[in-house]
Scaffold this active site. Sequence first.
Site, short mmCIF file in Angstrom:
data_model
loop_
_atom_site.label_atom_id
_atom_site.label_comp_id
_atom_site.label_asym_id
_atom_site.label_seq_id
_atom_site.Cartn_x
_atom_site.Cartn_y
_atom_site.Cartn_z
N ILE A 72 0.85 -1.15 -0.12
CA ILE A 72 -0.15 -0.16 -0.13
C ILE A 72 0.71 1.41 -0.19
CG2 ILE A 72 -0.34 -0.38 2.16
CD1 ILE A 72 -3.38 1.23 2.30
N GLU A 103 2.10 -7.82 6.50
CA GLU A 103 3.60 -7.34 7.24
C GLU A 103 3.99 -5.87 7.47
OE1 GLU A 103 3.39 -11.29 5.11
OE2 GLU A 103 3.43 -9.71 4.62
N ASN A 108 7.72 1.47 11.12
CA ASN A 108 6.55 2.09 10.74
C ASN A 108 5.29 2.13 11.37
OD1 ASN A 108 4.48 3.39 9.35
ND2 ASN A 108 5.15 2.36 7.12
N TYR A 115 -3.43 0.33 11.19
CA TYR A 115 -3.93 -1.13 10.85
C TYR A 115 -4.46 -0.96 12.69
CZ TYR A 115 -1.02 -1.29 6.88
OH TYR A 115 0.11 -0.96 5.96
#
Length: 144
Positions: A72, A103, A108, A115
């Site tokens: 993404i 993953e 990050n 998420y």
Amino acid sequence: MDNITITQMTSNDIAKVKELENEQDINILSENAMREDLSNPNYVYLIAKNGQEPIGYIAISKVIDTIDILSIVVKKNYQKQGVATLLLQYILQKMDARKVMLEVRKSNIPAQKLYEKLGFQNISIRKKYYPDNLEDAFIYEKII
């Protein structure tokens, strides 16, 4: 952000998607790999556009009832404006699946927060997963 549309990516979009990746100095998949994936029914690439300008994309593979988010990417000047959220919500709402997995780099933190905000849970770690610097990856999962 009212002008954003999400559509199925075509081979005509590949060069622009590679520009998005190059802008951030990442190279997830080659143009040839993307072209092959677009002709494979187990892969779905969606592109987010602001008018005609490609501003992000998401690539997934789907096997039976499980989606694996492969990548993404959002154009730098559109980050933190909800584009990644729109792409993820599209996958979660429109794709027929029981489970979504991905993953993410251990470093990050913004992606991890996104998420988790969308209900993904960190379930495991893959040691030295990323070949460019051997960084660990967290494995996230969402049961739908």
